[in-house]
Design a protein around this motif. Structure first.
Motif, short mmCIF file in Angstrom:
data_model
loop_
_atom_site.label_atom_id
_atom_site.label_comp_id
_atom_site.label_asym_id
_atom_site.label_seq_id
_atom_site.Cartn_x
_atom_site.Cartn_y
_atom_site.Cartn_z
N ALA A 195 1.14 -1.56 -0.04
CA ALA A 195 -0.07 0.37 -0.43
C ALA A 195 0.92 0.95 -0.09
O ALA A 195 0.25 2.51 -0.01
N ALA A 196 1.98 1.62 1.05
CA ALA A 196 2.70 2.36 0.64
C ALA A 196 2.67 2.69 -1.08
O ALA A 196 3.59 3.88 -1.30
N MET A 197 3.64 1.99 -1.20
CA MET A 197 4.03 2.37 -3.30
C MET A 197 3.35 2.48 -3.79
O MET A 197 3.20 3.50 -4.87
N LYS A 198 1.75 1.55 -3.22
CA LYS A 198 0.61 2.35 -4.11
C LYS A 198 0.28 3.90 -3.69
O LYS A 198 0.31 4.76 -5.00
N GLY A 199 0.67 4.01 -3.07
CA GLY A 199 0.23 5.61 -2.20
C GLY A 199 1.59 6.70 -2.68
O GLY A 199 1.10 7.48 -3.26
N VAL A 200 2.37 5.96 -2.60
CA VAL A 200 3.66 6.71 -3.26
C VAL A 200 3.64 7.20 -5.07
O VAL A 200 3.85 8.06 -5.55
N ILE A 201 3.19 5.83 -5.72
CA ILE A 201 2.67 6.37 -7.33
C ILE A 201 1.64 6.76 -7.37
O ILE A 201 1.87 7.79 -8.19
N LEU A 202 0.60 6.79 -6.69
CA LEU A 202 -0.50 7.62 -6.98
C LEU A 202 -0.47 8.83 -6.28
O LEU A 202 -1.17 10.16 -7.05
N GLY A 203 0.31 9.45 -5.13
CA GLY A 203 0.73 10.54 -5.37
C GLY A 203 2.03 11.40 -6.49
O GLY A 203 1.78 12.45 -6.81
N ILE A 204 2.71 10.58 -7.49
CA ILE A 204 3.48 10.91 -8.40
C ILE A 204 2.50 11.21 -9.61
O ILE A 204 2.06 12.05 -11.15
N HIS A 239 6.91 8.15 -12.00
CA HIS A 239 7.48 9.52 -12.98
C HIS A 239 7.46 8.65 -14.47
O HIS A 239 7.51 9.63 -15.74
N LEU A 240 7.85 8.14 -14.65
CA LEU A 240 8.26 6.78 -16.23
C LEU A 240 6.67 6.95 -16.76
O LEU A 240 6.26 7.30 -17.54
N ALA A 241 5.60 7.06 -15.89
CA ALA A 241 4.15 6.19 -15.77
C ALA A 241 3.38 7.86 -16.47
O ALA A 241 2.97 8.30 -17.54
N ALA A 242 4.20 8.74 -16.02
CA ALA A 242 4.11 10.67 -15.93
C ALA A 242 4.81 10.78 -17.64
O ALA A 242 4.18 11.83 -17.73
N GLY A 243 5.53 10.69 -17.86
CA GLY A 243 6.48 10.92 -19.16
C GLY A 243 7.60 10.74 -18.50
O GLY A 243 8.71 11.73 -19.93
N VAL A 244 8.30 10.73 -17.54
CA VAL A 244 9.68 10.86 -17.95
C VAL A 244 10.37 10.30 -18.34
O VAL A 244 9.89 9.04 -19.13
N ASP A 245 11.87 10.81 -18.87
CA ASP A 245 12.55 9.87 -20.04
C ASP A 245 13.31 8.77 -19.67
O ASP A 245 13.74 9.63 -18.74
N PRO A 246 13.88 7.55 -19.46
CA PRO A 246 14.39 6.99 -18.86
C PRO A 246 15.14 7.37 -19.24
O PRO A 246 17.04 6.81 -18.15
N GLN A 247 16.18 8.12 -20.15
CA GLN A 247 17.47 8.31 -20.39
C GLN A 247 17.69 9.53 -19.23
O GLN A 247 18.37 10.32 -18.66
N GLU A 248 17.01 10.10 -18.69
CA GLU A 248 17.01 11.36 -17.26
C GLU A 248 17.41 10.86 -15.97
O GLU A 248 17.52 11.18 -15.28
N LEU A 249 16.79 9.12 -16.15
CA LEU A 249 17.18 8.39 -14.50
C LEU A 249 18.50 7.57 -14.36
O LEU A 249 18.80 7.60 -12.91
#
Lengths: 262, 262, 262
Positions: C20-29, C140-150
């Motif tokens: 649940a903590a992981m899902k909360g973090v995902i939905l916040g982003i 962040h990837l789901a929100a559109g961040v390019d992998p090369q920024e990571l």
């Protein structure tokens, strides 16, 4: 506009139809709700375990999240159903102490006694307020209903007898085991701020006949002896590398824990 | 437009990849589907338990919900895959009796034999119709495909041998235990409408060597004796306050239950 | 635009607050993320079981899906956190072999070492990278961040010692049991392409002291003897009709399997 998030924490298990009935009721009222399970495997009737698990999860969700908690041995009796606003989140469930730890972290709160049957699933059964009161109220909140339409303000809430650790001077601290996680890590109610000399000075931790003297930064270690680690929730945990500390060391929730600086 | 809801009920458990494969297939066909698990912990091959659990959950979901049920000991053999329209909902799964109790409550139904392979996941395996037939068909329905494109009408459906209670005159009723829930409550197939004198006259219920004489409005009671309560699904249940009635009284699914007015 | 799909595979179980903590973090982003559980019941620390389960599930999800895998006995130690692009999907987790089987099927891959703390949940704990690194990076990837920024490219990945079956000439094959599913079906690492004569010629399969000579198209059979079937993932499985082959025949993961054409 982001979809409203509703979380669920219960002791219902996932085998029966109970959780699904609550989700069906929510989606009938607020089809755009995003429903997330926190846990349905709280030990039956264990308000303490429910309160601990909720306290570890809620703050990771976005502001505005609505958390339904149903560990409710008194369902149908006189305990009050409530909605609580705190820390920018909403909590919906029975007033039996289940929200104690979350509210202690959230700070100021405002609570209301759920009495407006207009927002209930009717007829309200005597045995399943999760489906008939808490799920529909949370869904109406998600759909935009103002909490003040749900009932009048409540001045006090039932508190779970909290088990804060006791310090004796600057070199001793007594606490208890509050939870065992799936990996067997033994979670205590003692944090590093209670014993700030841990990791800097030699120490002895005593629990269930064992003595632990080792503090490690993470669970990955090349020792077969138990060690102490700061868990992700902030509490100190007793752990065994790739082992199940609780089973192998026979440590159980409620066991006393003593830490002493040497 | 609200997102289409698809529910899943299986005996697959949640450890293996089976349920996730079905969800992946659904989201590939209908990305806007809202997928809700009813239960994946139905006892392996137990059509009776699946039928009971589905019957308790489906009616709480909004009209138009598509319910996939996969408890399918005959997968790959001759049993027919079907879609059934009833009570404003759709049911997709094997024609083996799994939908019997839900359809009894829903009333009129219309069923079709799923034969149009255009809506299947190909190649269709012989062992996993949940992924290859039921999930993709449900997803296409959610995406707007008309049921009549899926196959031709079916006149009869396989019925699960129903176990309705037997009344003897106005003062006796014989039934059976149909389910044990996570709290140990013993669910019978007898409802208050079968024995309307319960709660008004003294009675004796006999099950597994025990006699129960107490009827209570909810599970919260200050007695250590077992009592009878009307569960949230309408059926009469035998319960122990804060105890596990099934384990402590050794009552099991299939046990006969006799109620007599005194 | 369809909602981005994020899947989760862990050995965290579903009782604790970790998932649940992981899902909360995902939905916040990334509030619009569609989160799907693959499994949280991978045996604690079993990279092999996690790798197998992920390999069976990922390819059923739509292109662009982001798969988080966290079976991570080395959390907090030197193993690298990575993001891998392969087969049109993204994989996020520790570089410890967990993605080996999925990547073998996906073909070409490109991996990056996750080092840009801007996309982490801070402070990063030493014990819970699922919540602090993998969940926020996936969101962040789901929100559109390019992998090369990571982070920068990685040339080699840790491989799980693969256990491919060994063929001896055209009539023998040796393999092992890699998994037991919830129904007790015994999954081997041998596929029909390894032993193409199965189903056409008589054969003997030996495992745990048993001899199996029967090949069947599906699990529904009127025999009490164990038989061989091609599972939905392509691997050969040893099964008992309506029985639990693993328990009843005492076959376990790691047991050697020998098949010989007669």
């Amino acid at each position: 506009m982001p979809r409203p998030v509703i979380t669920l924490l219960t002791d219902f298990g996932t085998r029966d139809h109970y959780v699904a009935a609550m989700k069906g009721v929510i989606l009938g009222i607020c089809p755009e709700a995003q429903i997330v399970d926190i846990s349905h495997e709280i030990a039956s009737y264990s308000i303490a375990e429910g309160a601990y698990t909720l306290s570890q999860a809620w703050r990771h969700f976005p502001a505005g999240t609505i958390h339904i908690g149903v560990v409710d041995p008194g369902v149908g009796s006189k305990r009050r159903p409530v909605v609580i606003e705190a820390g920018g989140h909403l909590f919906v469930g029975p007033d039996n102490g289940l929200f104690t730890f979350a509210l202690a972290a959230a700070g100021k709160w405002r609570a209301r006694h759920l009495r407006n049957v207009r927002y209930f699933h009717r007829p309200v059964s005597r045995t399943f307020h999760g489906r008939d009161i808490f799920a529909p109220v949370a869904a109406h909140l998600a759909a935009g209903v103002d909490p003040q339409e749900l009932g009048s303000l409540v001045r006090t809430l039932t508190k779970f007898p909290s088990a804060l650790p006791q310090k004796s001077g600057k070199s001793r601290c007594s606490g208890t085991v509050i939870s065992i996680d799936k990996f067997g890590n033994v979670v205590t109610n003692i944090t590093l701020s209670d014993v700030p000399w841990i990791g800097k000075s030699p120490f002895e931790l005593r629990v269930a006949g064992h003595i632990v003297r080792d503090f490690r930064p993470h669970y990955s270690a090349k020792t077969t002896a138990p060690f102490l680690v700061q868990g992700s929730g902030g509490w100190l945990e007793i752990s065994l590398a790739k082992g199940h500390a609780s089973n192998q060391l026979r440590i159980h929730p409620g066991d006393p824990v003593e830490i002493q600086k040497n």
